[in-house]
Write an enzyme that holds these catalytic residues in place. Structure first.
Site, short mmCIF file in Angstrom:
data_model
loop_
_atom_site.label_atom_id
_atom_site.label_comp_id
_atom_site.label_asym_id
_atom_site.label_seq_id
_atom_site.Cartn_x
_atom_site.Cartn_y
_atom_site.Cartn_z
N CYS B 200 0.84 -1.36 -0.03
CA CYS B 200 0.12 -0.01 -0.09
C CYS B 200 0.88 1.31 -0.02
CB CYS B 200 -0.75 -0.27 1.10
SG CYS B 200 -1.81 -1.47 1.44
N HIS B 204 1.09 4.98 -1.72
CA HIS B 204 0.53 6.15 -1.09
C HIS B 204 1.35 6.77 -0.03
CE1 HIS B 204 -3.40 5.13 -3.01
NE2 HIS B 204 -3.04 4.06 -2.71
N ARG B 243 -12.20 -0.16 -1.83
CA ARG B 243 -10.97 0.26 -2.06
C ARG B 243 -9.83 -0.53 -1.53
NH1 ARG B 243 -8.52 3.80 -5.00
NH2 ARG B 243 -7.60 1.71 -5.69
N CYS B 247 -7.57 -2.48 -4.76
CA CYS B 247 -6.10 -2.12 -4.66
C CYS B 247 -5.29 -3.33 -4.77
CB CYS B 247 -5.67 -1.30 -3.45
SG CYS B 247 -5.81 0.40 -3.29
#
Lengths: 108, 286
Positions: B200, B204, B243, B247
Site C-alpha cells: 500500500c 500512497h 478500495r 487495490c
C-alpha cells in the site's frame, strides 16, 4: 549419380529425423503429465493461500491450463501448469521475504 | 581455570541479557502508536509543505492546483449526491421489527463516523463501521448489505456526511490484542504483495502526487477520511472494502474477503495515524 544418391540419402535421413522429432513432440505430454503438473501448481498455490498471498496471475494460469487440458492440448496445459507453479512459488518467496522486510518501508 | 570459565559464562550471560534487552527495547519502540502517528503526519507535511494538514483528506486534489479547481466545481453538484439521498432514506427507514439503524448506534448514529473503527475488547476484534452496520441489520432480522457498494456505500455516505469536520478519534485501549491488531494493520500496509510486488505504501507513501497513467496517487494520510467515495473509474460509489480489495487486484494479488481481519486491522492502523484530521466523506475521486 553418386551425388544424387548422397542427396537422396541426406534427404531421407533428415525426413526421418524430422518425423521422429514431430512424433516425439506430439507424444511429449500426456493427460497424466498434465495432472501431475497441475497438481504441483495447485499445491504451491494452496500454500500461497495459507500465507494469504495468492497472485491473480497464478489463478489465471491454472484456469487456462485446465481449459487447455479440457480441449485436449496437453502440451499447452503442462506448460501453463508449470508457469502457474513458478508464479505460486514466487508468491511464497515474496511472503517469506516480506515477513521482516516490510519494516524497512516503515515511516519512523 | 574455573575462574576463567565463570568469567566466560558471566560474559555470555551478560551478552544474552543485553541482547534480550535490546530486543525488548526494539519491540517497545515498534509498538508506539502515538509516535507512529506523529512520524506519519510529519512525513507528509514535510513532503508537501504547502498542503495544510487538514487538506490531506482531499486526497489527490490537495496535491495539484488544477485538480483542486476541478474538484471545487464538481462539489457544486457532487456525484455522490444520489447515494447520500439514498443513504438518508435507508437510515431512516424502519426495519420489519419497527427498529432502525438509529437504535444500534450511540447518538442515534449521527456524527459518530470519526470513532470507527474501534477495538471491541469483549470480542477481541476491530469493529469497522461497515461491520457495525451489517451487525445492526442482522440483529434486527434484516439481510446484511454487500460490503463493497450500493446500500452499504449509501448508508456509510450518510453517516460520514453527518460527521463532516469532526476529527478522527480512534482509540487503542490498554489491551495487548488491540495493540496486536494495530501492529498487524501496519504490517499489512507496508508488506509487498501481488505479482507487481507493491505494498500500500509503495503508492500512497512513496509516490503520492505522482501519476499512474492519468491518475494522481493519493497520500495515505487522510485517505480514509473521505470514504466512501464516488470514483469515476468505478462509475459509482465504493466503500473502504471496495478500495482495499480493488487495490489488491491492481497489484495482481488475490483480494481477501471484505472485512477479513487483515482489512479491519489495516483500517484501524490507517485511521489511527490520521487521528486529528477531519472526516470529509463522502468524497469524489477521478
Amino acid at each position: 549419380m553418386r551425388n544424387s544418391v548422397i542427396r537422396i540419402s541426406v534427404f531421407c535421413a533428415m525426413s526421418v529425423l524430422l518425423a521422429s522429432g514431430a512424433i516425439s513432440a506430439w507424444a511429449a505430454s500426456t493427460e497424466a503429465d498434465y495432472k501431475a503438473a497441475y497438481s504441483a501448481a495447485e499445491t504451491a498455490n494452496n500454500e500461497a493461500g495459507k500465507l494469504r498471498n495468492q497472485w491473480t496471475t497464478t489463478v489465471s494460469a491454472l484456469k487456462d491450463a485446465k481449459k487447455a487440458a479440457e480441449g485436449g492440448d496437453f502440451d499447452k496445459a503442462v506448460a501453463l501448469s508449470k508457469h502457474a507453479e513458478a508464479l505460486a512459488k514466487a508468491s511464497i518467496f515474496q511472503s517469506t521475504e516480506q515477513k521482516d522486510a516490510w519494516k524497512a518501508m516503515e515511516i519512523k | 581455570m574455573r575462574a576463567t570459565i565463570r568469567l566466560a559464562a558471566t560474559g555470555v550471560t551478560l551478552a544474552m541479557l543485553l541482547l534480550g534487552a535490546a530486543r525488548a527495547s526494539h519491540a517497545a519502540d515498534s509498538l508506539n502508536p502515538p509516535a507512529d502517528a506523529k512520524a506519519f503526519q510529519k512525513f507528509f507535511t514535510d513532503k508537501f509543505p504547502k498542503v495544510k494538514l487538514e487538506d490531506f483528506v482531499n486526497g489527490p486534489y490537495s496535491m495539484d492546483e488544477g485538480l483542486y479547481k476541478q474538484w471545487k466545481e464538481k462539489e457544486e453538484f457532487p456525484p455522490y449526491e444520489f447515494a447520500l439521498d439514498a443513504g438518508r432514506d435507508l437510515f431512516a427507514k424502519p426495519f420489519k421489527n419497527g427498529k432502525s439503524f438509529a437504535d444500534c448506534f450511540p447518538n442515534k448514529g449521527i456524527g459518530i463516523r470519526q470513532n470507527y473503527p474501534y477495538f471491541d475488547e469483549k470480542r477481541g476484534k476491530v469493529i469497522t463501521l461497515e461491520v457495525a452496520i451489517n451487525e445492526c441489520l442482522e440483529s434486527n432480522g434484516e439481510k446484511p448489505f454487500s460490503y463493497t457498494k450500493d446500500d452499504m456505500a449509501s448508508v456509510t455516505a450518510y453517516m460520514a456526511f453527518t460527521s463532516r469536520g469532526k476529527p478522527f478519534d480512534i482509540k487503542i485501549p490498554n489491551d495487548p490484542r488491540a495493540l496486536a491488531a494495530y501492529e498487524n494493520g501496519k504490517k499489512y500496509f507496508y508488506t509487498r504483495r501481488g505479482q507487481l510486488n507493491f505494498s500500500c505504501a509503495t503508492c500512497h507513501v512513496q509516490s503520492p502526487g505522482d501519476h499512474i497513467r492519468a491518475e494522481v496517487l493519493a497520500p495515505a494520510l487522510g485517505i480514509l477520511n473521505a470514504m466512501p467515495i464516488y470514483r469515476s473509474e468505478w462509475g459509482g460509489m465504493g466503500t473502504i472494502s471496495r478500495r482495499f480489495t480493488s487495490c489488491n487486484s491492481q497489484v495482481r494479488a488475490v483480494p481477501l474477503k471484505p472485512q477479513d481481519d487483515e482489512y479491519r486491522d489495516l483500517e484501524y492502523y490507517l485511521s489511527y495515524v490520521s487521528n486529528g484530521l477531519p472526516i470529509s466523506g463522502p468524497g469524489a475521486r477521478p
